[in-house]
Every structure is written in structure tokens, then in C-alpha cells.
Enzyme design. Structure first.
Site, PDB file in Angstrom:
ATOM      1  N   SER A 229      13.622 -20.508  36.639  1.00  0.00           N
ATOM      2  CA  SER A 229      13.870 -21.272  37.863  1.00  0.00           C
ATOM      3  C   SER A 229      12.580 -21.948  38.297  1.00  0.00           C
ATOM      4  CB  SER A 229      14.343 -20.335  38.986  1.00  0.00           C
ATOM      5  OG  SER A 229      13.273 -19.505  39.433  1.00  0.00           O
ATOM      6  N   ASP A 230      12.702 -23.136  38.915  1.00  0.00           N
ATOM      7  CA  ASP A 230      11.543 -23.657  39.614  1.00  0.00           C
ATOM      8  C   ASP A 230      11.176 -22.627  40.680  1.00  0.00           C
ATOM      9  OD1 ASP A 230       9.482 -25.234  40.522  1.00  0.00           O
ATOM     10  OD2 ASP A 230      10.699 -27.042  40.732  1.00  0.00           O
ATOM     11  N   TRP A 231       9.941 -22.655  41.130  1.00  0.00           N
ATOM     12  CA  TRP A 231       9.440 -21.590  41.993  1.00  0.00           C
ATOM     13  C   TRP A 231      10.195 -21.572  43.329  1.00  0.00           C
ATOM     14  CZ3 TRP A 231       7.914 -21.380  37.499  1.00  0.00           C
ATOM     15  CH2 TRP A 231       6.944 -20.507  37.031  1.00  0.00           C
TER      16      TRP A 231
END
Length: 809
Positions: A229-231
Site C-alpha cells: 500500500s502507499d503509506w
């Protein structure tokens, strides 16, 4: 069949769940006693940003020195995948030397709007070119065994409320424009990981979109790595794992894994599926850990990589105007250097991609090494904010003393940043005022541009030459001076259209999102696809770039498999030409742009030399996505193969016959507005027909939910919450007015309530976020109910955090 069944069979459910979430901001969980090491992930689209000390999302903390290569938007102008692969090899080496197993890049989202604040990190407005460049970077990065991680998958084309927005896009546009670049990158680059984006796509978060992550990415494209996932982008941990996501980043202190454990025990997700995700993740963890271990104690050649950065910058420079062949300058030319950017280079963007470069060439530091008679330097304008008449006066006086003026202009750092979209397409007024004054004093004014995205140029007549370095990396200043003196013959060509004005761009009526939804009403008409089809004049077209020599095209022969033609250098200097192949469908059964890029080749030729160029036509040359059959199809019939020096400079053409797939024509294939490219005011009826379903209601309501943005506190029922909104808004407005927007405030302001927990390093759980929402949505009594939930949630999370620290020990 599990590849690592021997390891997985020894793991407890707790260990499996925790392996699918980060240990901290940048590292994965290890279970050393069972042979599972930890690996490090780090930002790095154009340079490694391994942070020292505490991690942060926007790159505001210091990082280990690394080479800052030109950004993707810059290198794309080279149209040279081999150059991209060379850069990738350097990036991969530096990553391994810094014990980074996964390099978070390249970025290949489409430049849907010139105002997207992160456009400097992305290649271009065309998916075919973006995919080819990304695949090359990936091959280079992974050559030593570490993993590249193309991002942000998918349809993440603006920064405003990116974690709380829903990209409403029709299936055909999604597949042809916003997924094709990723498809090419996956099939030809074979990345070991990929990053899911923050946003929803048609109501489903990208990180829990099974159609995207499993059916398209793995089943159709053959991806065999892991999805991270993106952060802070992980909305529902269990749903992410179910859909095909493998790693939640950063750590949520056990909050996510504990939810997965509870859901598994409740029968909401099978342990077999969790095993599969762990197996897919372990495959990359074990390989990349081994690759990094092989580099322990090694360092990279700082000077060699600096020279590589200079080479990359030099091959990406775009010459946009050169009246009277004023460039290149003769040796010993008497020049005045004006512009703040000549003293302090503008060479990279702002946000999570910021690189702490190993060394930096500033023009005024290195110009003494070049054969120029420099009569002096004046800044001419402040780096940000309003102009200074005294600075302009000094610059004008200096300009009068020289035969030529090198005037360094462009966008400042805060104009192009993660977390913040641009407000307009204009150069700062202080720079335009300076340009007009300097040009009046000295007609031989040469503008040297630095910017990562396109700008309006009503001032183009105020200069005799315009040479653009984009965001050129740490060695770009030297490369630019070499080009100005003719040691480098500019060979870059634009990979984005320069509109006359922002209002001309196809997405302008629909960008940015008004509230929750981002409506892609322009459909396929992104960039040159719109301008060429609608016949809208531009300042500079896609694919445009001048040279110090000239080129002629001849002898085209074409089939549905390849095009052959001759390019001749007709000038008196060696140089390189980017030959571009476009395809035009003569009588399509579905609406299509007038031409689409389907091939290209950069050709290096000595003065007077001719060479036959062969450009193959692959499986993407004639296809379109058919929403009726749910797959790519081909219209049979006549197509025109067009060979050009830009999207608007077609030099040769030839007709070819193509065998079709005889697919049924979709009901929405020929909506008149889209056939005519009349997309600046698409009606609800036409957009509904294009989508194939009703347009979602994207309006905000008074009751806030977990995925609503903190900016929506304006609607809160709680007076205290509205007061918080006022304070944050005032702080943000003040920083914007000062020309220095506070990136941390912007990031918080635009993130959803759930992200408070996702980005707090485990200090805040989702239960606590729900308590905060109860306070925000209620009156006095709700405050105590919500506070109770926050307090009880806090103590429960303390126990979870303690457990999280024990995993693997």
C-alpha cells in the site's frame, strides 16, 4: 502450490498476519527464528531517500546522501529506454549499498492535468511511452536482485485529498489510458513489487480492489511479486489481503494485523488465502534480502554516478526556440547570467522524492570551467513571493553590459510538490516582469528553464531562445552549459503538450475534485489525444523539440507488423532525432483520438548520415478496450501509419489493412460528444452513458465518516471540531500567502480520519479514530461518549503494541 510451504507451515496465524504489515515506517517484520528476515523499503524514483532517524511521509527529515538523477519527467524527454535502464542500474546499486531491498519507483501515473503537483515524478501524458520508460528503469533497478516498485496503481492523478477521493472513470478509459503504462511495465519490466494508490476507483479503494490487484494485475498480466500500500493507503486490512494486497505500510502498531486475525477466526477470510499472500511476499523478501547482503560493506562510485546524472540530463534537454540560430554560443561569448536559479539550482521536486544529493552543480559555481566571458551575475527575483524593483534594476544594468543574457527562470520548489496541486500554469509574475525588462535592455536574451511540468508562455516573444532542462538532477547545470556551448546537441523532445492557456486543457473543467469524486469526463482525451483531435492550437505539441541540426524523413513502407523509413541528418552537426510512430484508424467502430503513439526510436546520426529505421508494431498498436466483451479487441479495416517529428508534425504516412476480431460494438461506442472530442462541457447524460452506470453522488454531507477528509471538519456538529478546522485553515492560508505552504499541514488537512491511525506509528488505533469521529459528529454528550472510546481504545492499543513488539522474538 506454495513456494515456501516449509516456512509457512511453521508460522502461527499471528506471525502470518504481522508479516503482512510493516515493523515501522520503512521496514518489514522479521521472524528470524523461522528464517524470515526484515527488508527495507525506501523512496527513490530519481534517487535513494533512505531516511536517517525517524521516518516521515513528506521527506522533511534528513536522508543518507545519494545521487539525485533527473526526475522521470525529465528523462522521459530523452525518449531513450536504454538511458532509463542505465539510470536504473545506478539506482539499484545505490539502493543495495544502503541496504534498501525495495526502491519505491518509478512513478508512471498519467499527466491528466498539468496542475498535478507531482507531475515531475511521472513520465508523460502517453501510456505507451510511460510504460516503455518505466519497464527500462525496472530492468535496470532489478539487475542486481533488488526490487523496483512502480507506483501509484492506479488513476491517482491529483494530490488534492488524494486519500479521500474517488476517481470516477469509465472502464475503457481506465484500461487504455491509466492502466496501459502499468501493463507494459509489468509485462516487459517484471517488477517484483508494485504500490497501490491512495484513491478509490469507481467507489472501491485501489488497495482492496480485487478486479485491479488480482484479475488484471496477476491473472491477466502475469505479475508475480507483492503489492504494498502507499503509506497510509490501507483502508481495510482484511479486504486488502483478500483483494491481493500483501504489505500494509507503515506499521499500525498491530492494529491492522489484529483485525485480520479476528476476521480469520470469525471465518471472514480463510487462513489458506493468508498463507498465499505470505508466500507471495516471502518470495520477494528472501530474494531481495540476499541481494542486499551481497553488497554489505560496499559503496558506489560517487563521481561515476554524478557523471551518469550529467549524461542523463544532457540527453534530456529540450530546445524549444532558437531564433536566428543564436544557440549554440561561440566560445568566449560575453554573457550576463541572471536569475536566482543560476545561483541555487532548481533540480528536483518537493515531498517524499527529495534526495540529499552527494554533490550539486550550481551554474555560478561551475560556469568558470566553461569558455564564456561572464560579465557578472544578478539574482533578478526572489526565489518565491513578489518581485523586487531594485533587483530588476540591477539585472537590467547588467544585461546592458553583455552581448548575450542567460536568464534562468522556472517554477520554485513549492510550485511542484507532493501533497499540493498547482493553482495555475503561469510562471511567477516576478520572473515574467524581469524577463520583459531584461529583453528590452538586451534582445539577445536566452531563457534557461527549470520546471517539472508545463507552463503557459505568453512571454515567448520576449526571448530569442528557450532551452529547457526540466528538473535536471544534481549535475544538470553543467549539462546545460555544455548544451548552450554546443558540446551537447539538444535531442530531447517534449512528452507533454504545452497549452496556450490552462483553460484549453481537456481536464480543466473537471480538475481538481470539487468534493469527494474526481470525474474523468474527458475520457480518452488526455494531452495530445485531445489537442490533435479537437484542433486546438498549442504553444508546443507533444513530441516537439529542436536541434542544432536538421533531419529529413523518406522512403516509408509499412505493414501491420512494422514500419520502415529513412532518417537523414541534413545539417552540419552530429545529432539525434526522435522518430515517432502514430496510428490513425480510418473508420473506427468506436470513438478514437485522431492519432495515438504506438512506437518510437531515437536515432543518432552524424552530419550527412542516413539510416533506415525499423519500428515494430506490437499487440497494442491497433487495439481498443471493448466494454461489451470485457477485453481488448481490434477493429478490422484500414489504418494510417503516421511517422512524425511531433504529434503535429507528421512527415510520412502509409495505409495498412488490419484483420479485426469482429467484436460486437458497445452501446456507448459513438457518443457524439466523444466522437467530436467536444468534451469541455460533457453533459450528465453523456457521462452516464460513457460510464455505463449512474454518476456517483460525490457531495459531502454533514455527518463525517472514517474516509472523509479532515478538511471537512467545516461540516462538523462539534464547535470544538469546527474551531480546529478554522485554526488549521488559517495556518494553511498564512503559509500559502507567504509563498511557503506548510506541507505537513496540507498532508493532515487532506487526509481522511482513518489515516490518523494509519500514519501514527501505532499510537492511534481505528477504534480511537472512531471515537474522534463520534466527538466530531456530536454535541456535548457525544463528546464524553467519544472520549470514552478514545481512552478505552488507547489502553487496548497499548496491549496490541506490546504484542507487536514481541512478534518474531
Amino acid at each position: 502450490m506454495l513456494k515456501h510451504k516449509d516456512i509457512i507451515d511453521t508460522l502461527t496465524l499471528d506471525e502470518k498476519a504481522y508479516l503482512l504489515s510493516g515493523r515501522d515506517f520503512w521496514n518489514t517484520v522479521s521472524v528470524e527464528k523461522k528464517g524470515i528476515p526484515s527488508i527495507c523499503l525506501s523512496d527513490g524514483p530519481h534517487g535513494i531517500r533512505k531516511q536517517e532517524g525517524a521516518g516521515d511521509q513528506l521527506g522533511l527529515n534528513g536522508s543518507v546522501p545519494a545521487t539525485c538523477f533527473p526526475t522521470a519527467a525529465t528523462v522521459a524527454n530523452s525518449w531513450d529506454p536504454e538511458l532509463g535502464e542505465e539510470i536504473g542500474r545506478c539506482l539499484g546499486e545505490e539502493a543495495a549499498c544502503q541496504d534498501v531491498s525495495v526502491l519505491l519507483g518509478p512513478g508512471l501515473n498519467m499527466k491528466r492535468s498539468p496542475l498535478c503537483g507531482r507531475n515531475f515524478e511521472y513520465f508523460c501524458e502517453d501510456p505507451y511511452l510511460a510504460g516503455k520508460m518505466a519497464a527500462a528503469y525496472i530492468r535496470g533497478i532489478q539487475a542486481n536482485g533488488i526490487s523496483a516498485c512502480p507506483k501509484h496503481f492506479a488513476a491517482n492523478n491529483s494530490e488534492l485529498r488524494r486519500q479521500a477521493s474517488d476517481s470516477v472513470v469509465d472502464e475503457r478509459t481506465l484500461r487504455e489510458i491509466y492502466l496501459t503504462g502499468f501493463e507494459i511495465a509489468v509485462k516487459e519490466g517484471h517488477p517484483r513489487s508494485i504500490m497501490s494508490s491512495y484513491n478509490c476507483i469507481n467507489g472501491v479503494y485501489a488497495n482492496e480492489n480485487e478486479e485491479l490487484l488480482q484479475k488484471i494485475l496477476r491473472d491477466e498480466w502475469g505479475f508475480d511479486g507483492f503489492v504494498v500500500s502507499d503509506w497510509g493507503a490501507n483502508n481495510d486490512f482484511t479486504e486488502g489481503v483478500r483483494a491481493g494486497s500483501h504489505l500494509e505500510m507503515p506499521s499500525t502498531g498491530g492494529d491492522g494485523p489484529e483485525k485480520l486475525i479476528r476476521d480469520c477466526k470469525a471465518g471472514k477470510i480463510s487462513e489458506e488465502l493468508i498463507d498465499r499472500r505470505v508466500d507471495e511476499l516471502l518470495d520477494v523478501v528472501l530474494q531481495t534480502r540476499k541481494a542486499c547482503d551481497a553488497y554489505k560493506g560496499r559503496s558506489f562510485d560517487v563521481e561515476a554516478h554524478h557523471q551518469m546524472a550529467m549524461k542523463a540530463s544532457g540527453e534530456s534537454i529540450v530546445l524549444l526556440k532558437n531564433d536566428d540560430h543564436i544557440l549554440p554560443l561561440s566560445k568566449g561569448a560575453k554573457v550576463a547570467v541572471i536569475g536566482e536559479f543560476a545561483a541555487r539550482a532548481r533540480y528536483q521536486g518537493a515531498g517524499s522524492s527529495v534526495v540529499n544529493c552527494t554533490k550539486l552543480d550550481n551554474t555560478m559555481d561551475v560556469i568558470g570551467s566553461f569558455d564564456l566571458d561572464v560579465v557578472g551575475f544578478e539574482a533578478g527575483y526572489p526565489r518565491s513571493g513578489a518581485g523586487d524593483p531594485e533587483m530588476v534594476k540591477k539585472a537590467v544594468e547588467l544585461a546592458k553590459k553583455a552581448d548575450y543574457v542567460l536568464l534562468y527562470l522556472g517554477l520554485d520548489e513549492i510550485s511542484e510538490s507532493e501533497g499540493l496541486d498547482r493553482q495555475h500554469m503561469k510562471l511567477p509574475a516576478s520572473q515574467v516582469e524581469l524577463l520583459k525588462a531584461v529583453h528590452e535592455a538586451n534582445a539577445n536574451t536566452i531563457v534557461v528553464m527549470s520546471a517539472g511540468s508545463s507552463v503557459e508562455m505568453p512571454w515567448l516573444g520576449e526571448c530569442k531562445a528557450l532551452i529547457h532542462g526540466y528538473l535536471c538532477g544534481q549535475a544538470g547545470a553543467s549539462a546545460m552549459l555544455k548544451a548552450i556551448l554546443g558540446e551537447i546537441n539538444p535531442s530531447g523532445k517534449l512528452t507533454e503538450t504545452y497549452a496556450v492557456r490552462y483553460e484549453d486543457t481537456p481536464s480543466a473543467p473537471y480538475f481538481p475534485a470539487k468534493e469527494r469524486t474526481v470525474e474523468y469526463r474527458e475520457g480518452l482525451y488526455i494531452g495530445y489525444r485531445y489537442f490533435t483531435t479537437a484542433g486546438v492550437p498549442v504553444t508546443f505539441p507533444f513530441g516537439y523539440g529542436l536541434s542544432y541540426t536538421t533531419f529529413a524523413y523518406s522512403n516509408l513502407t509499412a505493414t501491420d507488423k512494422e514500419a520502415r523509413f529513412t532518417v537523414t541528418n541534413t545539417g552540419d552537426r552530429d545529432g539525434a532525432e526522435v522518430a515517432q510512430l502514430y496510428v490513425h484508424a480510418k473508420v473506427p467502430s468506436v470513438y478514437r483520438p485522431v492519432r495515438e503513439l504506438k512506437g518510437f526510436q531515437k536515432v543518432f546520426l552524424k552530419a550527412g548520415e542516413s539510416r533506415e529505421v525499423v519500428i515494430p508494431l506490437d499487440d497494442k498498436a491497433f487495439r481498443y478496450f471493448n466494454v461489451e466483451t470485457g477485453k481488448f479487441e481490434t477493429d478490422g479495416g484500414e489504418y494510417e501509419i503516421q511517422i512524425g517529428a511531433s504529434a503535429e508534425d507528421i512527415r510520412l504516412s502509409a495505409a495498412v489493412q488490419v484483420q479485426g476480431t469482429n467484436a460486437p460494438v458497445p452501446a456507448n461506442a459513438l457518443i457524439p460528444a466523444y466522437v467530436k472530442a467536444d468534451i469541455k462541457n460533457v453533459s450528465d447524460a453523456d457521462f452516464t452513458a460513457l460510464l455505463g452506470h449512474p454518476i456517483p453522488d460525490g457531495s459531502w454531507s454533514g455527518t463525517l465518516r472514517m474516509n472523509d477528509a479532515i478538511a471537512q471538519l467545516y461540516y462538523a456538529k462539534s464547535f470544538k471540531a469546527r474551531t480546529v478546522w478554522k485554526i488549521m485553515t488559517n495556518m494553511l492560508n498564512k503559509s500559502m500567502a507567504a509563498g511557503k505552504p506548510d506541507l505537513n499541514i496540507i498532508f493532515i488537512y487532506n487526509m481522511p480520519f482513518r489515516a490518523i491511525g494509519k500514519m501514527a506509528g501505532g499510537m492511534v488505533s481505528q477504534e480511537m479514530c472512531e471515537g474522534i469521529l463520534t466527538i466530531v459528529n456530536g454535541h456535548a454528550l457525544a463528546f464524553f461518549s467519544g472520549l470514552g472510546k478514545v481512552i478505552s481504545g488507547f489502553f487496548r492499543q497499548q496491549k496490541v503494541q506490546k504484542k507487536a513488539k514481541s512478534i518474531g522474538k
